[in-house]
Motif scaffolding. Structure first.
Motif, PDB file in Angstrom:
ATOM      1  N   UNK A 120       8.111   3.097 -11.043  1.00  0.00           N
ATOM      2  CA  UNK A 120       8.666   2.474 -12.247  1.00  0.00           C
ATOM      3  C   UNK A 120       8.337   0.978 -12.264  1.00  0.00           C
ATOM      4  N   UNK A 121       8.451   0.324 -11.127  1.00  0.00           N
ATOM      5  CA  UNK A 121       8.144  -1.098 -11.054  1.00  0.00           C
ATOM      6  C   UNK A 121       6.679  -1.391 -11.363  1.00  0.00           C
ATOM      7  N   UNK A 122       5.753  -0.540 -10.843  1.00  0.00           N
ATOM      8  CA  UNK A 122       4.327  -0.726 -11.126  1.00  0.00           C
ATOM      9  C   UNK A 122       4.032  -0.510 -12.604  1.00  0.00           C
ATOM     10  N   UNK A 123       4.676   0.492 -13.198  1.00  0.00           N
ATOM     11  CA  UNK A 123       4.453   0.742 -14.622  1.00  0.00           C
ATOM     12  C   UNK A 123       4.907  -0.450 -15.461  1.00  0.00           C
ATOM     13  N   UNK A 124       6.028  -1.021 -15.114  1.00  0.00           N
ATOM     14  CA  UNK A 124       6.522  -2.194 -15.854  1.00  0.00           C
ATOM     15  C   UNK A 124       5.584  -3.385 -15.686  1.00  0.00           C
ATOM     16  N   UNK A 125       5.046  -3.556 -14.463  1.00  0.00           N
ATOM     17  CA  UNK A 125       4.158  -4.675 -14.195  1.00  0.00           C
ATOM     18  C   UNK A 125       2.824  -4.511 -14.917  1.00  0.00           C
ATOM     19  N   UNK A 126       2.296  -3.279 -14.982  1.00  0.00           N
ATOM     20  CA  UNK A 126       0.997  -3.025 -15.587  1.00  0.00           C
ATOM     21  C   UNK A 126       1.036  -2.968 -17.110  1.00  0.00           C
ATOM     22  N   UNK A 127       2.199  -2.763 -17.689  1.00  0.00           N
ATOM     23  CA  UNK A 127       2.292  -2.683 -19.152  1.00  0.00           C
ATOM     24  C   UNK A 127       2.068  -4.061 -19.764  1.00  0.00           C
ATOM     25  N   UNK A 128       1.149  -4.141 -20.738  1.00  0.00           N
ATOM     26  CA  UNK A 128       0.985  -5.433 -21.409  1.00  0.00           C
ATOM     27  C   UNK A 128       2.199  -5.708 -22.298  1.00  0.00           C
TER      28      UNK A 128
END
Length: 111
Positions: free
Chosen positions: A31-39
């Motif tokens: 979840x943290x990676x998805x939030x970081x990668x989302x523009x």
């Protein structure tokens, strides 16, 4: 399940040989990676109250051309009055062919 404390983590370690805790931690990382990668789209600035796109604000109008302070005829009249005032001085040389060196005589010589 975002709110957890030490008791919740201890319970996850005890159940299924710690597999629940590992799965929970991997889910948190994902979840943290998805939030970081989302523009993240920048939020547009808020519009002023009563804003209408393409229109002048209420109670205003486009600027108008400034009127000329003095029309060209007034400039000409003022120049003629100035020349008449200069000619009113006593010039003894105006009657002869030799003008004196004053500004008025020089202007009459040029004209």
């Amino acid at each position: 399940m975002t709110d957890f404390d030490q008791d919740d983590i201890a319970a996850m370690r005890r159940e299924n040989g710690g597999a629940d805790l590992k799965r929970f931690m991997r889910d948190q990382l994902r979840v943290g990676k998805q939030r970081r990668d989302m523009p993240t789209a920048a939020a547009p600035p808020p519009r002023p109250p009563g804003h209408r796109p393409g229109a002048w604000p209420s109670g205003t109008s486009p600027p108008e051309a400034r009127p000329q302070a003095h029309p060209p005829a007034a400039w000409g009249a003022a120049l003629n009055e100035h020349r008449a005032a200069l000619m009113a001085d006593d010039h003894t040389q105006l009657t002869s062919d030799q003008p004196c060196g004053c500004v008025t005589c020089q202007l009459t010589k040029e004209n």
